[in-house]
Write an enzyme that holds these catalytic residues in place. Structure first.
Site: not given
Length: 264
Positions: A169, A156
């Site tokens: 995350y 990501s």
């Protein structure tokens, strides 16, 4: 192959042809995983599809078969090393071989560092990081033994940049980028390439709540130089590139597919 080898077959579409190859896609049931699985099938690959939700996998199996490719559904909890070993074994037994692993399954708990509980933090790390390690190790053993293979870790932009309420995350994705480099180094002489893809915000069912929030939607569009969210099909080319012969001398890299977000 010599440095001056310019055979036409090495310069054309065969570099992106996955015919005869078998891929595992985790987190395949929906979102970007589903789109990437269909992209690999369209490029010629057969697929072993993994997630925790069997009905979604079975629907995708039928879509891939309609493209003329083989596909199997293998419900898998990637946080279990034994389950990942069984996934690899099922792919080889039922599809005949294994050439590509796409580690895509993931989760998130959007809370600030002071609000997220230890159990919530561990849940994200166990799924996003340990799950990737479990899958890569299970497939990597076979790849190293056979002297070829592709591991693609879906990371990501939050492995490179920070946003509030993303402590768990972002930690997991930054670690994935480093894991990608370590595995690439360890397996390089075995002709196994390990790379990552780092998307920005893509418009999927999973991100619909963010897209439908006018403030969040506007922030993401303003922060992205291209001024819009990514569309799922715009990740297809990158995953096919990393899965095929075109990337045979590319390893240890994480390709950012982010509309320019990290170029600021």
């Amino acid at each position: 192959m010599s440095a001056n080898d310019d055979r036409p077959e090495l310069l054309g579409t065969q570099l992106f042809d996955l015919t005869g190859r078998v891929a595992i896609m985790t987190g395949a049931g929906r979102g970007l995983g589903r789109t990437m699985a269909l992209a690999l099938a369209a490029a010629g690959a057969d697929l072993a599809l993994a997630s925790r939700t069997k009905p979604e996998l079975e629907s995708l199996v039928e879509e891939i078969k309609a493209l003329g490719r083989r596909a199997i559904a293998v419900p898998t909890d990637i946080t279990s090393p034994e389950a990942c070993e069984a996934l690899v074994a099922a792919a080889v037994e039922r599809l005949g071989r294994l050439d590509i692993l796409v580690n895509n399954a993931g989760t998130n708990v959007r809370k600030s560092a002071l609000e997220i509980t230890p159990d919530e933090y561990d849940f994200v790390i166990q799924t996003n990081l340990k799950g990737y390690f479990n899958g890569a190790r299970a497939a990597g053993r076979r790849f190293v033994e056979q002297g070829s293979g592709k591991v693609i870790n879906i990371s990501s932009i939050l492995g490179s940049v920070a946003l509030p309420n993303q402590a768990a995350y972002a930690s997991s994705k930054g670690a994935i980028d480093q894991l990608t480099k370590v595995l690439a180094i360890e397996w390089a002489t075995a002709n196994v390439q390990v790379n990552g893809l780092a998307p920005t915000y893509f418009e999927t069912d999973l991100t619909r709540p963010l897209y439908d929030d006018p403030e969040r939607k506007a922030f993401i569009e303003e922060r992205t130089p291209m001024g819009r969210w990514g569309q799922p099909h715009e990740l297809a080319g990158a995953v096919i590139f990393l899965a095929g012969d075109a990337s045979n001398f590319v390893t240890g890299q994480t390709i950012l597919v982010d509309g320019g977000w990290t170029a600021w």
